[in-house]
Scaffold this motif. Structure first.
Motif, PDB file in Angstrom:
ATOM      1  N   UNK A  69      -2.053  62.364 -13.641  1.00  0.00           N
ATOM      2  CA  UNK A  69      -0.621  62.412 -14.198  1.00  0.00           C
ATOM      3  C   UNK A  69      -0.722  62.974 -15.613  1.00  0.00           C
ATOM      4  N   UNK A  70      -0.628  64.146 -16.130  1.00  0.00           N
ATOM      5  CA  UNK A  70      -0.684  64.400 -17.516  1.00  0.00           C
ATOM      6  C   UNK A  70       0.611  63.909 -18.268  1.00  0.00           C
ATOM      7  N   UNK A  71       1.500  63.651 -17.588  1.00  0.00           N
ATOM      8  CA  UNK A  71       2.700  63.006 -18.262  1.00  0.00           C
ATOM      9  C   UNK A  71       2.840  61.625 -18.459  1.00  0.00           C
ATOM     10  N   UNK A  72       1.711  60.775 -17.830  1.00  0.00           N
ATOM     11  CA  UNK A  72       1.958  59.365 -17.876  1.00  0.00           C
ATOM     12  C   UNK A  72       1.439  58.875 -19.486  1.00  0.00           C
ATOM     13  N   UNK A  73       2.667  58.516 -20.048  1.00  0.00           N
ATOM     14  CA  UNK A  73       2.863  58.344 -21.617  1.00  0.00           C
ATOM     15  C   UNK A  73       2.049  56.916 -21.775  1.00  0.00           C
ATOM     16  N   UNK A  74       1.739  55.899 -20.869  1.00  0.00           N
ATOM     17  CA  UNK A  74       1.097  54.588 -20.996  1.00  0.00           C
ATOM     18  C   UNK A  74      -0.341  55.240 -21.016  1.00  0.00           C
ATOM     19  N   UNK A  75      -0.743  55.829 -20.087  1.00  0.00           N
ATOM     20  CA  UNK A  75      -2.336  56.212 -20.256  1.00  0.00           C
ATOM     21  C   UNK A  75      -2.646  56.917 -21.518  1.00  0.00           C
ATOM     22  N   UNK A  76      -1.811  57.516 -22.022  1.00  0.00           N
ATOM     23  CA  UNK A  76      -1.983  58.444 -23.242  1.00  0.00           C
ATOM     24  C   UNK A  76      -2.342  57.331 -24.397  1.00  0.00           C
ATOM     25  N   UNK A  77      -1.216  56.392 -24.692  1.00  0.00           N
ATOM     26  CA  UNK A  77      -1.476  55.435 -25.649  1.00  0.00           C
ATOM     27  C   UNK A  77      -2.604  54.554 -25.329  1.00  0.00           C
ATOM     28  N   UNK A  78      -3.067  53.892 -24.187  1.00  0.00           N
ATOM     29  CA  UNK A  78      -4.252  53.494 -23.695  1.00  0.00           C
ATOM     30  C   UNK A  78      -5.352  54.113 -24.247  1.00  0.00           C
ATOM     31  N   UNK A  79      -5.398  55.340 -23.931  1.00  0.00           N
ATOM     32  CA  UNK A  79      -6.540  56.104 -24.198  1.00  0.00           C
ATOM     33  C   UNK A  79      -6.647  56.196 -25.774  1.00  0.00           C
ATOM     34  N   UNK A  97      -0.081  61.234 -30.483  1.00  0.00           N
ATOM     35  CA  UNK A  97       1.243  62.223 -30.587  1.00  0.00           C
ATOM     36  C   UNK A  97       1.614  62.772 -29.370  1.00  0.00           C
ATOM     37  N   UNK A  98       0.684  62.792 -28.242  1.00  0.00           N
ATOM     38  CA  UNK A  98       1.400  62.976 -27.144  1.00  0.00           C
ATOM     39  C   UNK A  98       2.198  61.813 -26.484  1.00  0.00           C
ATOM     40  N   UNK A  99       1.722  60.647 -26.770  1.00  0.00           N
ATOM     41  CA  UNK A  99       2.604  59.473 -26.246  1.00  0.00           C
ATOM     42  C   UNK A  99       3.876  59.633 -26.956  1.00  0.00           C
ATOM     43  N   UNK A 100       3.987  59.626 -28.227  1.00  0.00           N
ATOM     44  CA  UNK A 100       5.149  59.673 -29.064  1.00  0.00           C
ATOM     45  C   UNK A 100       5.914  60.652 -28.650  1.00  0.00           C
ATOM     46  N   UNK A 101       5.514  61.893 -28.270  1.00  0.00           N
ATOM     47  CA  UNK A 101       6.480  63.027 -27.715  1.00  0.00           C
ATOM     48  C   UNK A 101       7.136  62.679 -26.357  1.00  0.00           C
ATOM     49  N   UNK A 102       6.448  61.994 -25.576  1.00  0.00           N
ATOM     50  CA  UNK A 102       6.855  61.749 -24.561  1.00  0.00           C
ATOM     51  C   UNK A 102       7.656  60.363 -24.374  1.00  0.00           C
ATOM     52  N   UNK A 103       7.598  59.477 -25.397  1.00  0.00           N
ATOM     53  CA  UNK A 103       8.219  58.326 -25.405  1.00  0.00           C
ATOM     54  C   UNK A 103       9.349  58.356 -26.434  1.00  0.00           C
ATOM     55  N   UNK A 104       9.683  59.388 -26.954  1.00  0.00           N
ATOM     56  CA  UNK A 104      10.890  59.512 -27.924  1.00  0.00           C
ATOM     57  C   UNK A 104      10.395  59.251 -29.463  1.00  0.00           C
ATOM     58  N   UNK A 105       9.156  59.162 -29.758  1.00  0.00           N
ATOM     59  CA  UNK A 105       8.838  59.406 -30.997  1.00  0.00           C
ATOM     60  C   UNK A 105       7.964  58.255 -31.832  1.00  0.00           C
ATOM     61  N   UNK A 106       7.973  57.272 -30.866  1.00  0.00           N
ATOM     62  CA  UNK A 106       7.162  56.040 -31.482  1.00  0.00           C
ATOM     63  C   UNK A 106       5.640  56.380 -31.322  1.00  0.00           C
TER      64      UNK A 106
END
Length: 108
Positions: A69-79, A97-106
């Motif tokens: 699931x390439x848009x799983x923002x939790x997995x991006x921040x965990x990685x 950066x991927x997590x920030x883009x998917x979660x609204x900037x954080x």
């Protein structure tokens, strides 16, 4: 009586809550092998690896979740956090950066 996946997941989650991520990982590994696309199993396994400092295994697990699931923002921040713990900040920045883009900037 053979334990079903739901019971295995709950038993592993209990071990995590009790502060034993190593045993949680050992409990989950056969279940993930049997159900390699189960994101809930993979997420808990990745957390168990991360919290027991099995960082290479955590990295592989979080990458697998992103592959599923390439848009799983939790997995991006965990990685990202896993890579940072391995002193791989430049590589981690990509996933932050991927997590920030998917979660609204954080970035956290």
């Amino acid at each position: 009586m053979k334990e079903n996946t739901y019971d295995t997941f709950n038993r592993a989650r209990m071990f995590m809550e009790l502060g034993d991520p190593i045993y949680a990982a050992r409990t989950l590994e056969p279940a993930v092998e049997a159900e390699p696309e189960s994101r809930s199993l993979l997420e808990l396994l990745g957390r168990a690896y991360f919290h027991s400092a099995q960082l290479n295994k955590a990295e592989q697990t979080f990458r697998r979740i992103i592959e599923l699931d390439p848009v799983d923002n939790w997995a991006h921040i965990a990685l990202a956090r896993t890579l940072e713990r391995q002193s791989r900040s430049e590589e981690a920045a990509i996933y932050r950066r991927m997590h920030a883009a998917m979660s609204g900037g954080s970035l956290d």
